[in-house]
Design a protein around this motif. Structure first.
Motif, mmCIF file in Angstrom:
data_model
loop_
_atom_site.group_PDB
_atom_site.id
_atom_site.type_symbol
_atom_site.label_atom_id
_atom_site.label_comp_id
_atom_site.label_asym_id
_atom_site.label_seq_id
_atom_site.Cartn_x
_atom_site.Cartn_y
_atom_site.Cartn_z
ATOM 1 N N GLU A 145 51.234 -5.457 9.182
ATOM 2 C CA GLU A 145 52.069 -5.380 10.533
ATOM 3 C C GLU A 145 52.051 -3.503 10.709
ATOM 4 O O GLU A 145 52.157 -3.210 11.816
ATOM 5 C CB GLU A 145 53.561 -5.646 9.986
ATOM 6 N N LYS A 146 52.153 -2.867 9.341
ATOM 7 C CA LYS A 146 52.084 -1.515 9.792
ATOM 8 C C LYS A 146 50.570 -0.928 10.267
ATOM 9 O O LYS A 146 50.567 -0.027 11.063
ATOM 10 C CB LYS A 146 52.743 -0.616 8.308
ATOM 11 N N ALA B 146 48.639 -2.374 11.980
ATOM 12 C CA ALA B 146 48.409 -3.067 13.407
ATOM 13 C C ALA B 146 49.089 -2.209 14.400
ATOM 14 O O ALA B 146 49.028 -1.807 15.453
ATOM 15 C CB ALA B 146 48.816 -4.402 13.402
ATOM 16 N N ALA B 147 50.331 -1.627 14.053
ATOM 17 C CA ALA B 147 51.260 -1.005 14.620
ATOM 18 C C ALA B 147 50.630 0.451 14.943
ATOM 19 O O ALA B 147 50.699 1.248 15.950
ATOM 20 C CB ALA B 147 52.705 -0.561 14.156
ATOM 21 N N ARG B 148 50.054 1.066 13.781
ATOM 22 C CA ARG B 148 49.293 2.483 13.963
ATOM 23 C C ARG B 148 47.965 2.586 14.627
ATOM 24 O O ARG B 148 47.565 3.375 15.301
ATOM 25 C CB ARG B 148 48.992 3.062 12.821
#
Length: 100
Positions: A42-43, A45-47
């Protein structure tokens, strides 16, 4: 999540006894490992910025402009035809880039 998983593992240990400690610990660690992987994904993908497609202005499309301008200059009336064709191509490529 980790607290709930730990409580469930400890409750299972109380029911099953110390003979199954290895399996209970392995299962607990596997569940925690999956949770960590999910959070890391998730992290990341967010970056990661969204990938843009390639530009519509590439050699194949630009090669099509040559006969369009040549025909506009020859059939369309010389310099005014070339100017109109160039303006039309700028508008077409501009709209195509804007819509990407």
């Amino acid at each position: 999540m980790a607290k709930h998983e730990l409580e469930a593992t400890l409750a299972a240990r109380e029911e099953l006894g110390p003979a199954h400690d290895g399996e209970l610990i392995a299962g607990f660690l596997a569940r925690i490992d999956r949770e960590i992987d999910r959070k890391v994904d998730e992290k990341i993908a967010a970056r990661t910025p969204a990938r843009r497609r390639g530009s519509v202005i590439h050699p194949a499309n630009l090669a099509l402009c040559i006969p369009i301008i040549a025909v506009a200059g020859g059939v369309g009336g010389g310099l005014p035809g070339v100017i109109v064709a160039c303006l039309a191509l700028v508008i077409v490529f501009g709209l195509a880039e804007y819509r990407r």
